[in-house]
Scaffold this motif. Structure first.
Motif, PDB file in Angstrom:
ATOM      1  N   VAL A   1      -1.150  11.973  -0.237  1.00  0.00           N
ATOM      2  CA  VAL A   1      -2.261  13.078   0.207  1.00  0.00           C
ATOM      3  C   VAL A   1      -1.677  14.354  -0.631  1.00  0.00           C
ATOM      4  O   VAL A   1      -0.648  14.900  -0.041  1.00  0.00           O
ATOM      5  CB  VAL A   1      -2.310  13.131   1.789  1.00  0.00           C
TER       6      VAL A   1
ATOM      7  N   THR B   1       1.623  -0.991 -11.753  1.00  0.00           N
ATOM      8  CA  THR B   1       1.738   0.302 -10.768  1.00  0.00           C
ATOM      9  C   THR B   1       2.288   1.526 -11.457  1.00  0.00           C
ATOM     10  O   THR B   1       2.019   2.343 -11.144  1.00  0.00           O
ATOM     11  CB  THR B   1       1.707  -0.220  -9.314  1.00  0.00           C
TER      12      THR B   1
ATOM     13  N   LEU C   1       6.854   8.328  -5.709  1.00  0.00           N
ATOM     14  CA  LEU C   1       6.314   7.138  -5.407  1.00  0.00           C
ATOM     15  C   LEU C   1       7.045   5.754  -6.188  1.00  0.00           C
ATOM     16  O   LEU C   1       7.017   4.894  -5.577  1.00  0.00           O
ATOM     17  CB  LEU C   1       4.902   7.296  -5.928  1.00  0.00           C
TER      18      LEU C   1
ATOM     19  N   VAL D   1       0.945  -1.277   0.000  1.00  0.00           N
ATOM     20  CA  VAL D   1       0.116  -0.008  -0.055  1.00  0.00           C
ATOM     21  C   VAL D   1       0.860   1.219  -0.006  1.00  0.00           C
ATOM     22  O   VAL D   1       1.832   1.378   0.754  1.00  0.00           O
ATOM     23  CB  VAL D   1      -0.904   0.031   1.252  1.00  0.00           C
ATOM     24  N   LEU D   2       0.543   2.068  -0.923  1.00  0.00           N
ATOM     25  CA  LEU D   2       1.536   3.290  -0.911  1.00  0.00           C
ATOM     26  C   LEU D   2       0.324   4.591  -1.266  1.00  0.00           C
ATOM     27  O   LEU D   2      -0.527   4.459  -1.851  1.00  0.00           O
ATOM     28  CB  LEU D   2       2.198   3.217  -2.232  1.00  0.00           C
ATOM     29  N   ALA D   3       0.419   5.506  -0.380  1.00  0.00           N
ATOM     30  CA  ALA D   3      -0.524   6.578  -0.315  1.00  0.00           C
ATOM     31  C   ALA D   3       0.081   8.150  -0.647  1.00  0.00           C
ATOM     32  O   ALA D   3       1.046   8.097   0.062  1.00  0.00           O
ATOM     33  CB  ALA D   3      -1.341   6.494   0.955  1.00  0.00           C
TER      34      ALA D   3
ATOM     35  N   ARG E   1      -6.779  12.228  -2.259  1.00  0.00           N
ATOM     36  CA  ARG E   1      -5.740  11.051  -1.945  1.00  0.00           C
ATOM     37  C   ARG E   1      -5.826  10.096  -2.858  1.00  0.00           C
ATOM     38  O   ARG E   1      -6.656   9.885  -3.792  1.00  0.00           O
ATOM     39  CB  ARG E   1      -6.742  10.451  -0.784  1.00  0.00           C
ATOM     40  N   TYR E   2      -4.581   9.778  -3.065  1.00  0.00           N
ATOM     41  CA  TYR E   2      -4.082   8.761  -4.257  1.00  0.00           C
ATOM     42  C   TYR E   2      -3.555   7.477  -3.376  1.00  0.00           C
ATOM     43  O   TYR E   2      -2.549   7.646  -2.617  1.00  0.00           O
ATOM     44  CB  TYR E   2      -3.035   9.037  -5.202  1.00  0.00           C
ATOM     45  N   ILE E   3      -4.310   6.613  -3.588  1.00  0.00           N
ATOM     46  CA  ILE E   3      -3.826   5.277  -2.604  1.00  0.00           C
ATOM     47  C   ILE E   3      -3.637   4.177  -3.816  1.00  0.00           C
ATOM     48  O   ILE E   3      -4.685   3.719  -4.500  1.00  0.00           O
ATOM     49  CB  ILE E   3      -4.903   4.884  -1.836  1.00  0.00           C
ATOM     50  N   PHE E   4      -2.629   3.366  -3.644  1.00  0.00           N
ATOM     51  CA  PHE E   4      -2.145   2.487  -4.569  1.00  0.00           C
ATOM     52  C   PHE E   4      -1.905   1.260  -3.800  1.00  0.00           C
ATOM     53  O   PHE E   4      -1.133   1.348  -2.884  1.00  0.00           O
ATOM     54  CB  PHE E   4      -0.838   2.881  -5.334  1.00  0.00           C
ATOM     55  N   MET E   5      -2.810   0.011  -4.069  1.00  0.00           N
ATOM     56  CA  MET E   5      -2.407  -1.221  -3.614  1.00  0.00           C
ATOM     57  C   MET E   5      -2.155  -2.179  -4.722  1.00  0.00           C
ATOM     58  O   MET E   5      -3.033  -2.164  -5.875  1.00  0.00           O
ATOM     59  CB  MET E   5      -3.845  -1.497  -2.959  1.00  0.00           C
TER      60      MET E   5
END
Length: 99
Positions: free
Chosen positions: A11, A29, A52, A7-9, A16-20
């Protein structure tokens, strides 16, 4: 045995950008980061994508890191290892283009 999810987030203000992703989806990704950065409707920048992507690569399993390091693209030219670089012949430096 369950597969681990990374999980990488990020803000940015109200966004909010959340990458799973799992390890097998790491490359996908990284491509998604590029797509988001190239979308002018998002506040997600190329700088965000670069930061990221470094974090994603740093989290890679050790065997994947060794393969990546050995197959890295070699530069066609090298900068001097020591000493200053002479930029006196450069007539224009525009750092605003990187924002």
């Amino acid at each position: 045995m369950t597969e681990e999810i990374n999980v990488l987030a990020l803000v940015k203000g109200a966004e909010r950008y959340i990458f799973m992703f799992n390890d097998s989806r790491r490359a996908e990704t990284l491509r998604t980061l590029g797509r988001y950065a190239s979308n002018p409707e998002l506040s997600f920048s190329w700088y965000d994508a670069a930061v990221l992507s470094q974090k994603i690569r740093a989290q890679a399993p050790t065997e994947e890191k060794s393969v990546t390091a050995s197959s890295a693209v070699k530069p066609r030219f090298e900068f001097p290892a020591n000493g200053a670089i002479d930029i006196s012949s450069v007539d224009h430096l525009d750092f605003d283009e990187f924002e």
